[in-house]
Design an enzyme around this catalytic site. Structure first.
Site, PDB file in Angstrom:
ATOM      1  CG  HIS A  55      -2.072   0.950   1.071  1.00 49.29           C
ATOM      2  ND1 HIS A  55      -1.964   2.297   1.331  1.00 49.29           N
ATOM      3  CD2 HIS A  55      -3.334   0.732   0.653  1.00 49.29           C
ATOM      4  CE1 HIS A  55      -3.134   2.858   1.083  1.00 49.29           C
ATOM      5  NE2 HIS A  55      -3.984   1.951   0.661  1.00 49.29           N
ATOM      6  CG  ASP A  65      -8.353  -3.993  -3.268  1.00 47.18           C
ATOM      7  OD1 ASP A  65      -9.546  -3.673  -3.182  1.00 47.18           O
ATOM      8  OD2 ASP A  65      -7.464  -3.197  -3.618  1.00 47.18           O
TER       9      ASP A  65
END
Ligand code: COA
Length: 387
Positions: free
Chosen positions: A273, A324
């Site tokens: 991320h 996700d």
């Protein structure tokens, strides 16, 4: 180093540093969400919101700035539901033509086109006053999931079914699966919508804010945001996650498969991320929820595989999963087709995007960064005839 493409840097005494991908750059202020002390929406921690709030509670909070009381919650839910239940005929007719022409087109493209048509037929040309923007946002929050459901009917050759009389999470889940969902399914699905709703200056939100910063309209901003979210490094990752899990197949094949990816310098979808370098709190929360949801079912095997991948990614790369990673597994466990995973992200993020559009329009300054020129040195133009 070449001077930046503007006088600004030199006037300030030397070029400002280049931040590739704008990493680490604070590009503006927002009162909508923060990541400083764990993810918070308008000051409220994400964990209680994900466990107890429904999507309408959170969408209202993001748009209006405060949690609704019961009456406000009821009226807001009714407005969103009414927008979903009355899709514009022009949008449906246009989507029907497109479905007949290219039924395999991605639902993300149908959403992008549907919102674009809505902008054109409502003659949205510029951000209006605050109240008008909020009303447009509420309508769009209802219209987008209805467009998604309609598209799926159209490509399947079915008439467009009516929107269920329910809040957004149960209604959309019913439209996507064709059956009334259980309370547990609604809770899990609703949690993903809450977790996906908002995330400060992510790429798609920033795209939306950039559009509206030029004085352009909300529909144009949402069209840009949908196009930005589609990419696999952003929202598109949740569809790719299931491809990863399917390609690996079983926990004992995880190590060789991952080593092959590392050797080929390929990123593993659902990990890493830009902002969370020590773990995404949303992934942890939803991962626990997903594990509890599939306990004692055949879906447990996928969880075992997912755990193994997580262990290896941490050991070998120091990377942890992002939202996700579990969201894809929740949607799979709910029986949803992969092609709707990213569109569901759109449905949820509509609340964050529209809140940001309103915030940007309310205190606007054109978003226009600089670049560092890296091309040929100055040279003379030679007319076509002498080349
Ligand atoms: N799999 C393997 N390696 C990864 C990785 C992943 N998912 N994510 C990052 N890395 C590697 C990078 O290749 C880089 O390696 P290098 O230093 O050898 O070049 C290193 O980790 C640092 O990555 P970084 O540059 O800090 O990442 P970023 O901030 O530019 O990108 C993402 C962030 C999200 C785009 C990136 O992690 C990624 O592509 N993840 C997969 C897609 C995904 O899940 N997207 C959804 C995000 S919510």
């Amino acid at each position: 180093m070449t001077a930046p493409n503007s006088d600004a840097g030199t006037a300030a005494g030397g070029p400002p540093p280049v931040a590739r991908g704008l990493a680490g750059v604070i590009a503006g202020e927002t009162a909508i969400s923060s990541l400083d002390s764990g993810l918070r929406y308008r000051g409220y921690g994400i964990e209680p919101l994900a466990r107890a709030a429904d999507f309408e509670d959170v969408a209202y909070l993001l748009l209006h700035g405060e949690l609704p009381d019961r009456a406000e919650h009821g009226r807001f839910t009714a407005r969103v539901q009414a927008a979903a239940a009355t899709p514009d005929r022009t949008v449906i007719d246009a989507l029907a033509l497109l479905a007949a022409r290219e039924p395999e087109a991605a639902p993300m493209d149908a959403l992008r086109t549907g919102v674009s048509i809505l902008g054109q037929i409502t003659r949205d040309e510029a951000p209006g006053p605050h109240a008008a923007l909020v009303a447009a946002a509420e309508r769009l929050i209802g219209q987008v999931p209805a467009i998604l459901a309609a598209w799926l009917d159209l490509v399947a050759g079915r008439p467009v079914a009516r929107w269920p009389d329910a809040a957004l999470a149960p209604a959309l889940l019913e439209r996507l699966t064709g059956a009334a969902p259980t309370a547990a399914a609604v809770a899990a699905f609703g949690a993903t919508l809450v977790l996906y709703a908002e995330h400060e200056f992510n790429a798609s939100t920033f795209a939306a804010r950039t559009v509206v910063s030029t004085g352009s309209d909300m529909h144009s901003a949402i069209v840009a945001a949908i196009g930005t979210l589609k990419g696999p490094l952003h929202g598109g990752a949740n569809e790719k996650v299931l491809e990863v899990l399917a390609a690996i197949g079983a926990a004992d094949r995880a190590a060789p498969w991952l080593e092959e990816q590392f050797a080929g310098k390929r990123v593993v979808m659902g990990f890493g991320h830009r902002v969370y370098k020590h773990g995404d709190v949303r992934a942890k929360l939803l991962g626990e929820l997903c594990a509890a949801m599939v306990r004692g079912t055949p879906g447990e095997d996928l969880e075992t595989l997912a755990r193994r991948v997580e262990e290896i990614m941490l050991e070998r790369k120091g990377l942890r999963p992002n939202l996700d990673w579990p969201a894809a597994r929740v949607y799979h466990a709910l029986g949803l087709p992969v092609k709707v995973f990213t569109p569901i992200f759109v449905v949820a993020r509509m609340s964050g995007w529209t809140a940001h559009v309103i915030e940007q329009a309310g205190d606007n300054r054109l978003i226009r960064p600089l670049s560092l020129y890296a091309g040929p040195a100055p040279r003379d133009y030679r007319p076509l005839g002498s080349r």
